[in-house]
Design a protein around this motif. Structure first.
Motif, PDB file in Angstrom:
ATOM      1  N   PHE A 199      -3.026 -14.571  28.630  1.00  0.00           N
ATOM      2  CA  PHE A 199      -1.648 -14.034  28.067  1.00  0.00           C
ATOM      3  C   PHE A 199      -2.065 -13.167  26.871  1.00  0.00           C
ATOM      4  N   SER A 200      -1.419 -12.285  26.447  1.00  0.00           N
ATOM      5  CA  SER A 200      -1.402 -11.435  25.312  1.00  0.00           C
ATOM      6  C   SER A 200      -0.975 -12.237  24.079  1.00  0.00           C
ATOM      7  N   ASP A 201      -1.817 -12.328  22.842  1.00  0.00           N
ATOM      8  CA  ASP A 201      -1.574 -13.131  21.815  1.00  0.00           C
ATOM      9  C   ASP A 201       0.052 -12.754  21.251  1.00  0.00           C
ATOM     10  N   ASP A 202       0.478 -11.712  21.415  1.00  0.00           N
ATOM     11  CA  ASP A 202       1.736 -11.066  20.880  1.00  0.00           C
ATOM     12  C   ASP A 202       2.853 -11.027  21.865  1.00  0.00           C
ATOM     13  N   ALA A 203       2.629 -11.500  23.267  1.00  0.00           N
ATOM     14  CA  ALA A 203       3.876 -11.484  24.005  1.00  0.00           C
ATOM     15  C   ALA A 203       5.031 -12.222  23.331  1.00  0.00           C
ATOM     16  N   ASP A 204       6.095 -11.949  24.003  1.00  0.00           N
ATOM     17  CA  ASP A 204       7.556 -12.436  23.565  1.00  0.00           C
ATOM     18  C   ASP A 204       7.464 -13.998  24.096  1.00  0.00           C
ATOM     19  N   TYR A 205       6.791 -14.117  25.182  1.00  0.00           N
ATOM     20  CA  TYR A 205       6.481 -15.612  25.768  1.00  0.00           C
ATOM     21  C   TYR A 205       5.841 -15.225  26.990  1.00  0.00           C
ATOM     22  N   ALA A 206       5.102 -16.340  27.238  1.00  0.00           N
ATOM     23  CA  ALA A 206       4.298 -16.557  28.640  1.00  0.00           C
ATOM     24  C   ALA A 206       4.840 -17.731  29.315  1.00  0.00           C
ATOM     25  N   TYR A 207       5.129 -17.275  30.674  1.00  0.00           N
ATOM     26  CA  TYR A 207       5.923 -18.086  31.540  1.00  0.00           C
ATOM     27  C   TYR A 207       5.301 -18.864  32.650  1.00  0.00           C
ATOM     28  N   ILE A 208       5.277 -20.172  32.890  1.00  0.00           N
ATOM     29  CA  ILE A 208       4.735 -20.708  33.938  1.00  0.00           C
ATOM     30  C   ILE A 208       5.484 -21.862  34.704  1.00  0.00           C
ATOM     31  N   LEU A 235      -1.689 -27.733  30.909  1.00  0.00           N
ATOM     32  CA  LEU A 235      -0.973 -26.490  30.510  1.00  0.00           C
ATOM     33  C   LEU A 235      -2.169 -25.520  29.806  1.00  0.00           C
ATOM     34  N   PRO A 236      -1.957 -24.121  30.234  1.00  0.00           N
ATOM     35  CA  PRO A 236      -2.549 -23.253  29.608  1.00  0.00           C
ATOM     36  C   PRO A 236      -2.503 -23.278  27.883  1.00  0.00           C
ATOM     37  N   ASP A 237      -3.584 -23.032  27.181  1.00  0.00           N
ATOM     38  CA  ASP A 237      -3.364 -22.535  25.746  1.00  0.00           C
ATOM     39  C   ASP A 237      -2.975 -21.312  25.403  1.00  0.00           C
ATOM     40  N   THR A 238      -1.931 -21.167  24.709  1.00  0.00           N
ATOM     41  CA  THR A 238      -1.618 -19.801  24.349  1.00  0.00           C
ATOM     42  C   THR A 238      -1.354 -19.552  22.910  1.00  0.00           C
ATOM     43  N   LYS A 239      -1.323 -18.282  22.379  1.00  0.00           N
ATOM     44  CA  LYS A 239      -0.961 -18.246  20.990  1.00  0.00           C
ATOM     45  C   LYS A 239       0.545 -17.526  21.015  1.00  0.00           C
ATOM     46  N   CYS A 240       1.101 -17.084  21.843  1.00  0.00           N
ATOM     47  CA  CYS A 240       2.345 -16.616  22.029  1.00  0.00           C
ATOM     48  C   CYS A 240       3.061 -17.817  22.520  1.00  0.00           C
ATOM     49  N   LEU A 250       4.772 -20.495  24.873  1.00  0.00           N
ATOM     50  CA  LEU A 250       4.568 -20.884  26.069  1.00  0.00           C
ATOM     51  C   LEU A 250       5.965 -21.496  26.756  1.00  0.00           C
ATOM     52  N   VAL A 251       6.470 -20.854  27.884  1.00  0.00           N
ATOM     53  CA  VAL A 251       7.717 -21.413  28.425  1.00  0.00           C
ATOM     54  C   VAL A 251       7.304 -22.222  29.740  1.00  0.00           C
ATOM     55  N   VAL A 252       7.634 -23.366  30.020  1.00  0.00           N
ATOM     56  CA  VAL A 252       6.932 -24.041  31.198  1.00  0.00           C
ATOM     57  C   VAL A 252       8.352 -24.605  31.808  1.00  0.00           C
ATOM     58  N   ASP A 253       8.419 -24.181  33.136  1.00  0.00           N
ATOM     59  CA  ASP A 253       9.738 -25.067  34.361  1.00  0.00           C
ATOM     60  C   ASP A 253       8.823 -26.122  34.732  1.00  0.00           C
ATOM     61  N   LYS A 275       0.116 -27.983  21.647  1.00  0.00           N
ATOM     62  CA  LYS A 275       0.586 -26.790  22.628  1.00  0.00           C
ATOM     63  C   LYS A 275       1.305 -25.938  21.792  1.00  0.00           C
ATOM     64  N   ASN A 276       1.149 -24.809  22.050  1.00  0.00           N
ATOM     65  CA  ASN A 276       2.288 -23.613  21.451  1.00  0.00           C
ATOM     66  C   ASN A 276       3.297 -23.587  22.536  1.00  0.00           C
ATOM     67  N   ILE A 277       4.104 -24.806  22.622  1.00  0.00           N
ATOM     68  CA  ILE A 277       5.179 -24.669  23.489  1.00  0.00           C
ATOM     69  C   ILE A 277       6.368 -24.271  23.016  1.00  0.00           C
ATOM     70  N   GLY A 278       6.811 -23.191  23.392  1.00  0.00           N
ATOM     71  CA  GLY A 278       8.123 -22.516  22.859  1.00  0.00           C
ATOM     72  C   GLY A 278       9.316 -23.197  23.557  1.00  0.00           C
ATOM     73  N   MET A 279       9.176 -23.565  25.006  1.00  0.00           N
ATOM     74  CA  MET A 279      10.395 -23.949  25.657  1.00  0.00           C
ATOM     75  C   MET A 279       9.893 -24.878  26.812  1.00  0.00           C
ATOM     76  N   PHE A 280      10.474 -25.856  27.236  1.00  0.00           N
ATOM     77  CA  PHE A 280      10.178 -26.946  28.184  1.00  0.00           C
ATOM     78  C   PHE A 280      11.264 -27.219  28.836  1.00  0.00           C
ATOM     79  N   TYR A 281      11.251 -26.912  30.205  1.00  0.00           N
ATOM     80  CA  TYR A 281      12.774 -27.541  30.768  1.00  0.00           C
ATOM     81  C   TYR A 281      12.444 -27.972  32.281  1.00  0.00           C
TER      82      TYR A 281
END
Length: 359
Positions: free
Chosen positions: A136-145, A159-164, A166-169, A184-190
């Motif tokens: 994933f790009s470091d500066d992506a708005d979010y990475a989704y998996i 879970l993958p390690d990200t700098k942007c 991470l959105v996890v379904d 983890k750099n989790i932005g959202m988890f649902y």
């Protein structure tokens, strides 16, 4: 009580002790003379239950106050659209496509005309693995998996390690293993509750508050995460009975020894079933070793007619939910938290006998 062994993919098995407690309290919650479904969602009784459930989730996942814990409606499917609607920030959103649910999420990003990229996919091998070397790009708005894929039986081992962000379904492996939000750099988890956390109708969303604040003014008010954050999920009437059941399941997980103990048991169950399949010349697992789900085991017999006979005879032996998804076909055993090791052993004994008669 004549209870079948339930291997359904969702809605799925709920621990019997949870069902029995709900039954005992159905007409009189904690002896108060009313059902939890009958009282105001803004009253003190429900408020206490609601906030207690939130605190249990925070403890399980080590969630800090930087995050909001929300109980929402609309299923996990609504989140496919709500994520780009709220979190896209004018840069690029990046997705890994590992099956039907990420395909649907990517479709919603396309509908909204945001700038998105599919950075990895296992589509060309019929989604039988988690892609390797995901970047994933470091500066992506979010990475989704999607952390676990119910149809194809694959799961991220970690879970993958990200700098942007991470959105996890996590709909189909919610509350099945430990996860420390501080590592983890989790932005959202649902995830929807109907696999591991109770009945259908409630979606758990854990979201970083600063990401939720990205929302643009043109997003409808009911679809803004900030709307529910400000109201503690009470901007509209919440699914009160679903939250009550969710809370009972959280208590049950504590009684089993917490997420660490649950995960160890899930590994045992999956190993027992996969080991049998791998040592059989009759059955074949769909997912590749290294990508296999602990929650959903997708497999086949030598042909579709035998798959259908397997389902029919399993039902005659009080085992339900073993028919594979219509997209992949074959067979599937969903062995979520509420499915016991003894349940899995009973299934394997049936599989041995079915192979003996039809192999």
């Amino acid at each position: 009580m004549n209870r079948v062994l339930n291997f359904s993919a969702g809605p799925s098995a709920i621990p019997l002790s949870v069902l029995e407690r709900a039954k005992a309290e159905f007409t009189s919650y904690k002896g108060m003379g009313f059902s939890i479904m009958e009282i105001s969602h803004r009253g003190k009784v429900f408020d206490a239950l609601h906030n207690a459930a939130i605190e249990k989730i925070r403890k399980f996942y080590n969630v800090s106050d930087d995050y909001a814990v929300l109980f929402l409606q609309g299923g996990a499917t609504l989140q496919f659209a709500q994520v780009p609607m709220n979190l896209y920030n004018g840069g690029v959103a990046q997705y890994v496509n590992t099956g039907v649910w990420t395909t649907k999420a990517i479709k919603e990003a396309k509908i909204q005309s945001i700038n998105y990229e599919v950075v990895a996919s296992s589509e060309e091998t019929k989604f039988d693995r988690i892609p390797e070397n995901i970047k994933f790009s470091d500066d992506a708005d979010y990475a989704y998996i999607c952390s676990n894929n119910t149809i194809y039986g694959t799961q991220y081992a970690k879970l993958p390690d990200t700098k942007c962000p991470l959105v996890v379904d996590s709909s189909s492996d919610l509350l099945s293993r430990e996860l420390d939000f501080n590592t983890k750099n989790i932005g959202m988890f649902y995830g929807g509750a109907q696999k591991n956390a109770g009945p259908a109708g409630i979606t758990l969303v854990i979201i970083r508050k600063d990401l939720a604040a990205r929302v643009k003014d043109n997003v409808p008010t009911p679809l803004r995460y900030t709307t529910q954050i400000e109201a503690n999920s009470l901007a509209n009437t919440p699914p009160t009975f679903g939250i009550y059941m969710f809370d009972l399941v959280l208590d049950w997980i504590n009684e089993q020894g917490g997420l660490k103990a649950i995960h160890e048991l899930n590994k045992q169950k999956a190993k027992y079933l996969y080991d049998f399949i791998d040592n059989s010349s009759f059955y074949q697992a769909h997912a590749k070793v290294g990508s296999r789900s602990l929650m959903n085991v997708s497999y086949t017999t030598p042909n579709a007619d035998l798959d259908a006979l397997f389902v029919k005879e399993a039902e005659a032996n009080n085992m339900i939910g073993l028919k594979g998804h219509r997209i992949l076909g074959g067979l599937r055993a969903s062995i979520y938290n509420a499915v016991t090791l003894d349940n899995v052993k009973t299934l394997v004994e049936f599989m041995k006998e079915f192979e003996r008669k039809n192999g």
